[in-house]
Design a protein around this motif. Structure first.
Motif, mmCIF file in Angstrom:
data_model
loop_
_atom_site.group_PDB
_atom_site.id
_atom_site.type_symbol
_atom_site.label_atom_id
_atom_site.label_comp_id
_atom_site.label_asym_id
_atom_site.label_seq_id
_atom_site.Cartn_x
_atom_site.Cartn_y
_atom_site.Cartn_z
ATOM 1 N N THR A 118 40.160 54.464 -10.372
ATOM 2 C CA THR A 118 41.343 54.046 -11.121
ATOM 3 C C THR A 118 40.949 53.582 -12.512
ATOM 4 O O THR A 118 41.674 53.810 -13.469
ATOM 5 C CB THR A 118 42.141 52.940 -10.410
ATOM 6 O OG1 THR A 118 41.379 51.743 -10.347
ATOM 7 C CG2 THR A 118 42.593 53.362 -9.035
ATOM 8 N N GLN A 161 47.254 48.896 -13.132
ATOM 9 C CA GLN A 161 45.970 49.455 -12.712
ATOM 10 C C GLN A 161 44.938 48.360 -12.568
ATOM 11 O O GLN A 161 44.155 48.348 -11.632
ATOM 12 C CB GLN A 161 45.484 50.512 -13.716
ATOM 13 C CG GLN A 161 44.145 51.115 -13.371
ATOM 14 C CD GLN A 161 42.940 50.238 -13.712
ATOM 15 O OE1 GLN A 161 42.958 49.464 -14.660
ATOM 16 N NE2 GLN A 161 41.900 50.360 -12.925
ATOM 17 N N GLU A 194 42.662 47.550 -9.293
ATOM 18 C CA GLU A 194 41.199 47.449 -9.328
ATOM 19 C C GLU A 194 40.738 46.108 -8.769
ATOM 20 O O GLU A 194 39.822 46.047 -7.939
ATOM 21 C CB GLU A 194 40.704 47.639 -10.760
ATOM 22 C CG GLU A 194 39.210 47.720 -10.883
ATOM 23 C CD GLU A 194 38.751 48.008 -12.305
ATOM 24 O OE1 GLU A 194 37.535 47.929 -12.542
ATOM 25 O OE2 GLU A 194 39.581 48.308 -13.184
#
Length: 117
Positions: free
Chosen positions: A17, A56, A60
């Motif tokens: 990602t 994102q 993560e």
């Protein structure tokens, strides 16, 4: 699948990602060009991309937290009480992982930030 393999897969998901953001960052740099950034639709698109990038980052962080928890679970003896597992979850940094009442419902809360879980 062993717990160690699961932890590696979570770390790899986080890495993937993160690496997909390179192209998105380049697009943001193009949108930031002063000759086009005055257009309101360009500014709105830029803000939408930045919000997605924040989502994102949360994914993560979540993957790394889960990988850490899985590695700690793998070290526990089979006879470890549930309280030890609970203690590991409580040590994580994202609320939706460490607070049981928030697990899986963060996406249903409206607070201005993008949450995918």
């Amino acid at each position: 699948m062993s717990l160690q393999k699961l932890a590696r897969e979570l770390d790899e998901t986080a890495r993937q990602t993160s690496s997909m953001l390179e192209g998105i960052t380049e697009a943001l740099q193009l949108l930031a060009d002063k000759s086009i950034s005055k257009d309101p639709s360009v500014r709105e698109a830029t803000q939408m991309i930045i919000t997605a990038l924040q989502g994102q980052d949360r994914i993560e962080q979540r993957c790394h937290n889960m990988a850490l928890a899985v590695r700690q679970f793998a070290l526990l003896p089979h006879s470890a009480p549930d309280s030890v597992y609970d203690e590991i979850w409580c040590s994580l940094t994202l609320d939706e992982l460490r607070v049981p009442s928030l697990s899986g419902i963060a996406a249903h809360q409206s607070h201005g930030d993008v949450d995918l879980f």
